[in-house]
Design a protein around this motif. Sequence first.
Motif, PDB file in Angstrom:
ATOM      1  N   UNK A 166      41.763  38.378  26.897  1.00 30.64           N
ATOM      2  CA  UNK A 166      42.122  38.826  28.248  1.00 30.64           C
ATOM      3  C   UNK A 166      41.123  38.315  29.281  1.00 30.64           C
ATOM      4  N   UNK A 167      39.845  38.302  28.931  1.00 29.29           N
ATOM      5  CA  UNK A 167      38.824  37.811  29.849  1.00 29.29           C
ATOM      6  C   UNK A 167      39.007  36.324  30.126  1.00 29.29           C
ATOM      7  N   UNK A 168      39.281  35.539  29.075  1.00 25.17           N
ATOM      8  CA  UNK A 168      39.481  34.106  29.281  1.00 25.17           C
ATOM      9  C   UNK A 168      40.726  33.835  30.116  1.00 25.17           C
ATOM     10  N   UNK A 169      41.756  34.636  29.908  1.00 26.83           N
ATOM     11  CA  UNK A 169      42.973  34.479  30.718  1.00 26.83           C
ATOM     12  C   UNK A 169      42.697  34.835  32.176  1.00 26.83           C
ATOM     13  N   UNK A 170      41.841  35.821  32.388  1.00 23.85           N
ATOM     14  CA  UNK A 170      41.480  36.180  33.762  1.00 23.85           C
ATOM     15  C   UNK A 170      40.697  35.054  34.421  1.00 23.85           C
ATOM     16  N   UNK A 171      39.820  34.422  33.671  1.00 23.65           N
ATOM     17  CA  UNK A 171      39.087  33.281  34.217  1.00 23.65           C
ATOM     18  C   UNK A 171      40.042  32.139  34.575  1.00 23.65           C
ATOM     19  N   UNK A 172      41.008  31.898  33.687  1.00 17.82           N
ATOM     20  CA  UNK A 172      41.994  30.866  33.956  1.00 17.82           C
ATOM     21  C   UNK A 172      42.802  31.204  35.206  1.00 17.82           C
ATOM     22  N   UNK A 175      40.733  30.447  38.237  1.00 21.35           N
ATOM     23  CA  UNK A 175      40.652  29.005  38.497  1.00 21.35           C
ATOM     24  C   UNK A 175      41.944  28.488  39.112  1.00 21.35           C
ATOM     25  N   UNK A 176      43.082  29.003  38.633  1.00 22.47           N
ATOM     26  CA  UNK A 176      44.368  28.597  39.198  1.00 22.47           C
ATOM     27  C   UNK A 176      44.478  29.069  40.642  1.00 22.47           C
ATOM     28  N   UNK A 177      44.002  30.285  40.914  1.00 23.33           N
ATOM     29  CA  UNK A 177      44.003  30.780  42.293  1.00 23.33           C
ATOM     30  C   UNK A 177      43.160  29.894  43.203  1.00 23.33           C
ATOM     31  N   UNK A 178      42.010  29.463  42.700  1.00 22.35           N
ATOM     32  CA  UNK A 178      41.148  28.606  43.508  1.00 22.35           C
ATOM     33  C   UNK A 178      41.844  27.285  43.820  1.00 22.35           C
ATOM     34  N   UNK A 179      42.546  26.714  42.831  1.00 25.06           N
ATOM     35  CA  UNK A 179      43.294  25.486  43.061  1.00 25.06           C
ATOM     36  C   UNK A 179      44.401  25.701  44.088  1.00 25.06           C
ATOM     37  N   UNK A 180      45.067  26.856  44.018  1.00 23.59           N
ATOM     38  CA  UNK A 180      46.133  27.165  44.973  1.00 23.59           C
ATOM     39  C   UNK A 180      45.581  27.276  46.385  1.00 23.59           C
TER      40      UNK A 180
END
Length: 355
Positions: A166-172, A175-180
């Motif tokens: 769950x933590x790794x998915x939150x990090x992902x 990162x996707x939010x930052x790209x957006x």
Amino acid sequence: MTSGDGREDRPRYSLGAFLLDRLASVLIGLACTAGTFGMCNVLGCGTQGSLLVASFVLICAAAALAIQYVRGRGFWTGIADAASQVQDIPEVPEFLPSPTTLEGQLAGELLDTCQALHSSKITAAAKDASDYRRYIELWIHEAKTPLASAKLIAGRLPGEEGGALSLELERLDASIDQALYYARSTSVASDYAIRHVPLAAAVREACKRHMRFLIEQGTTPRITIPEDQQVLADEPWLVFMVGQVAVNAAQYGATSIAFTAHVEDAGTANERTMLEVADDGRGIPAADLPRVFDRAFTGENGRSRPNATGMGLYLVALMCARLGIGVQIASEQGTGTRVLFSFPHDSRRELASAR
């Protein structure tokens, strides 16, 4: 050589420069004059007669050069002036004088053609960038759906493995939010709406989005902001920017992040709300501090983390500038870091800054 404004010195259309450029014509004119004098002497015109004919030839040659110089002087001086003033290709036509010679007309046609090509390339590049941005946004939204499903599945997994996943998915997700948000920052004019936003609620939402990461890093957020405190901002961008600052603090050793707010210069034209984000992390080296808002700058701290991108604070500074929000940072290595956001109360100034 370089002039005082940083531009290279350019040749001017002076009489000396003109004659030097037409040196071959000048030499041919002088040769013709001398040859005419000699031939007239041979033909028995006498010295005075030969001088008269040679002088006439010399005057005609000089008159031809003078007419060329006068006709071209205004246009080519204007060209030289334009070369020292123009800042961009679309500005060229407004600086150019009307051509008075065939050469000037041909040069003008060439410049018109270059400008048309430049404009078409700029339009095509803008369209490509817009299409790419839309594709990135679409891809990100499509990726969010399976990511949300993966979070639900990870939440049902027992034990430490489920929590770690769950933590790794939150990090992902972060990162996707930052790209957006980076994609959206390229066309900010259509992607934000400035309105009154409850500051405490926005800060809580920023911390909530990264709560699992903050917990893993052992970082505790402390929010002491009045519930009725509001600021002029775009709420999604404000939440994103505060979140980036909080994540940075947690990544670099902060055990506590304090969020406080106060009003400065109350009752004046410069009245503004200050949001302070202070952490007790390892701090930023003095040599790195002036560049922390630069694009892709990671610095000494970032080089210790292989996944550091240097984009978080860059996006914070970029969007603060576009939204009319002030941002400053102060830090002392080994002590901690303070980030100050300044929100003007005058919406007219805010909107003017944003434009």
